[in-house]
Every structure is written in structure tokens, then in C-alpha cells.
Design a protein around this motif. Structure first.
Motif, PDB file in Angstrom:
ATOM      1  N   GLY A  82       4.071  -5.306   7.446  1.00  0.00           N
ATOM      2  CA  GLY A  82       4.051  -4.198   8.392  1.00  0.00           C
ATOM      3  C   GLY A  82       5.309  -3.353   8.384  1.00  0.00           C
ATOM      4  O   GLY A  82       5.369  -2.323   9.065  1.00  0.00           O
ATOM      5  N   SER A  83       6.323  -3.762   7.631  1.00  0.00           N
ATOM      6  CA  SER A  83       7.535  -2.950   7.516  1.00  0.00           C
ATOM      7  C   SER A  83       7.292  -1.784   6.568  1.00  0.00           C
ATOM      8  O   SER A  83       6.268  -1.728   5.885  1.00  0.00           O
ATOM      9  N   ASN A  84       8.230  -0.851   6.542  1.00  0.00           N
ATOM     10  CA  ASN A  84       8.059   0.376   5.756  1.00  0.00           C
ATOM     11  C   ASN A  84       9.129   0.510   4.682  1.00  0.00           C
ATOM     12  O   ASN A  84      10.295   0.148   4.901  1.00  0.00           O
ATOM     13  N   VAL A  85       8.722   1.056   3.538  1.00  0.00           N
ATOM     14  CA  VAL A  85       9.656   1.314   2.444  1.00  0.00           C
ATOM     15  C   VAL A  85       9.565   2.784   2.061  1.00  0.00           C
ATOM     16  O   VAL A  85       8.471   3.300   1.819  1.00  0.00           O
ATOM     17  N   THR A 110      12.717  -0.382   6.076  1.00  0.00           N
ATOM     18  CA  THR A 110      12.949  -0.336   7.514  1.00  0.00           C
ATOM     19  C   THR A 110      11.933  -1.183   8.284  1.00  0.00           C
ATOM     20  O   THR A 110      11.013  -1.744   7.717  1.00  0.00           O
ATOM     21  N   LYS A 111      12.141  -1.250   9.604  1.00  0.00           N
ATOM     22  CA  LYS A 111      11.286  -2.010  10.518  1.00  0.00           C
ATOM     23  C   LYS A 111      11.325  -3.506  10.209  1.00  0.00           C
ATOM     24  O   LYS A 111      10.301  -4.211  10.268  1.00  0.00           O
ATOM     25  N   ARG A 150       0.839  -1.201   0.000  1.00  0.00           N
ATOM     26  CA  ARG A 150       0.000   0.000   0.000  1.00  0.00           C
ATOM     27  C   ARG A 150       0.874   1.251   0.000  1.00  0.00           C
ATOM     28  O   ARG A 150       1.717   1.422   0.868  1.00  0.00           O
ATOM     29  N   VAL A 151       0.653   2.112  -1.005  1.00  0.00           N
ATOM     30  CA  VAL A 151       1.351   3.398  -1.047  1.00  0.00           C
ATOM     31  C   VAL A 151       0.656   4.331  -0.057  1.00  0.00           C
ATOM     32  O   VAL A 151      -0.538   4.581  -0.160  1.00  0.00           O
ATOM     33  N   THR A 152       1.415   4.840   0.908  1.00  0.00           N
ATOM     34  CA  THR A 152       0.825   5.712   1.935  1.00  0.00           C
ATOM     35  C   THR A 152       0.936   7.189   1.574  1.00  0.00           C
ATOM     36  O   THR A 152       0.008   7.957   1.805  1.00  0.00           O
ATOM     37  N   THR A 153       2.066   7.589   1.005  1.00  0.00           N
ATOM     38  CA  THR A 153       2.231   8.976   0.549  1.00  0.00           C
ATOM     39  C   THR A 153       3.088   8.990  -0.714  1.00  0.00           C
ATOM     40  O   THR A 153       3.923   8.105  -0.920  1.00  0.00           O
ATOM     41  N   ALA A 154       2.884  10.010  -1.535  1.00  0.00           N
ATOM     42  CA  ALA A 154       3.674  10.157  -2.754  1.00  0.00           C
ATOM     43  C   ALA A 154       3.890  11.634  -3.037  1.00  0.00           C
ATOM     44  O   ALA A 154       2.946  12.422  -3.009  1.00  0.00           O
TER      45      ALA A 154
END
Length: 218
Positions: free
Chosen positions: A170-173, A192-193, A153-157
Motif C-alpha cells: 500500500g505504500s507509494n513509489v 513514501t507512506k 502496480r504502475v499507476t501512471t507513467a
């Protein structure tokens, strides 16, 4: 008593080897024990002195001195990175590298580890395409088909600058885009995470995916 006896044995052994008097042998052994050990800043930081000096104008020793002077070892990661960027006019990417290297040198994290104990991996690659085309290869779902699984899921762009992704586990890219001259653009992926096993797995994953992206963009 045991420690004292062991020390006396060391002194007597040196006396037999060198012919020195007890007092001389004792003082020489104590001097060796108190002699400061040189710190290999580059090894701890994970970047050579040559690289960090080329990119920032300072060696690791100078960076440690400058950051220790303002008490940065008590600061959060983001505060250190902002300080390096604003005070010393260092590009954001290299301000992050200075911060991470400093934290490794101070023992706050191992290579590949964040200060909260989790792990991360990163991969950077330059492509012979425009910045807009490289960004579209990530931002457009149809363009991602064939090189990157679309179960995240793209959270911000931020167009042509950054994309932030929540990975299925649940990790972040965080994906950063940079123009690298005429007809060239660079992407930097920071995942990360992760736990230790995840770090190893995703390091290989992103290396493979960026190679595949290069073929797609051709």
C-alpha cells in the motif's frame, strides 16, 4: 520555592568561585540563561550549507528567512515546493529538497519522515546509458525481469520523465528520470507512506536493486 532555592544556590556557588557580589553573580547567571542558542540549520535539514548553496545559491539561514517572511510555515508541502520552484527558479528536485529541509528545520518532520507522520526513503543513481534506455528498464515489464520483482502496480507513467507505482503493502513509489549529459541518465526513487521499519528495509532494498540494475544495463 524549590526553584528559587536552587537558583540561589547557583548564585552563591558562583560567588564562591569568582568572588563576585551577589547582584553581579545573579545577573551573570541570568544573562547565560537568556543568551540565544545558535541553530545548526544544516544538521536539522540533513543537507550541508555547502551543498544547498551550490545547488540553489542560498544558505539554509537565507532559505529559512525567505520562507518565514511569506509565512510558509503555515503552508502545505506542495505549496512551499511550488513557491520555491516558481519564485526562485529552482529546479524541481532541489525545490523539493529545500522544502523538506525547511520542514525539518521548523520541526514538522524528522529526517526520513513526512509531515503526516509516515516515513520515506529515497535513492539516486546515475547510469552510463541514454535516458530512453533507463526509462525502458523500468517501464517495460520484460526489461524489469531479473532485477526488480514485478508484484507491484504502475499507476501512471510519463515517458522518460516519471513512473508512479503502488507497492504491494500500500505504500507509494515515485520514480523520476533525468538526462545527465551525453550517454548518461539519472534515476531518483522516492518510496513514501512507510512505517519506521519499512523505511529501514526499503532503503536497503532500493540500494541493492539499483546496483543490480547497473549490472543489467552493462
Amino acid at each position: 520555592m524549590t526553584v528559587k532555592k536552587d537558583f540561589k544556590r547557583l548564585v552563591r556557588a558562583r560567588m564562591l568561585k569568582t568572588g563576585e557580589a551577589y547582584t553581579t553573580a545573579r545577573s551573570r547567571i541570568l544573562a547565560k540563561k537568556t543568551q540565544p542558542v545558535a541553530v545548526d540549520y544544516a544538521r536539522l535539514a540533513g543537507f550541508s550549507d555547502a551543498t544547498i548553496t551550490l545547488r540553489t545559491g542560498c544558505t539554509w539561514k537565507r532559505w529559512v528567512g525567505a520562507l518565514d517572511y511569506v509565512g510558509a510555515d503555515k503552508w502545505e508541502h506542495s505549496k512551499i515546493a511550488t513557491y520555491v520552484h516558481e519564485k526562485f527558479k529552482i529546479d524541481g528536485w532541489w525545490a523539493q529538497n529545500v522544502t523538506v529541509g525547511y520542514e525539518r528545520i521548523k520541526g514538522f518532520r524528522a529526517i526520513g519522515q513526512r509531515r503526516d507522520g509516515s516515513y520515506e526513503t529515497s535513492k539516486t543513481k546515475v547510469f552510463p546509458v541514454s535516458l530512453a534506455r533507463l526509462y525502458r528498464a523500468w517501464s517495460d515489464a520484460r526489461a524489469r525481469t531479473g532485477w526488480l520483482p514485478d508484484d507491484f502496480r504502475v499507476t501512471t507513467a510519463n515517458r522518460n520523465k516519471t513512473i508512479r507505482i503502488r507497492w504491494p503493502d500500500g505504500s507509494n513509489v515515485a520514480v523520476y528520470f533525468y538526462r545527465k549529459g551525453a550517454g548518461k541518465a539519472q534515476v531518483n526513487v522516492q518510496h513514501t507512506k512507510l512505517d519506521r521499519a519499512g523505511q529501514v528495509k526499503m532503503k536497503e532494498f532500493w540500494s541493492e536493486k539499483l546496483e543490480t540494475l547497473g549490472k543489467v544495463l552493462e
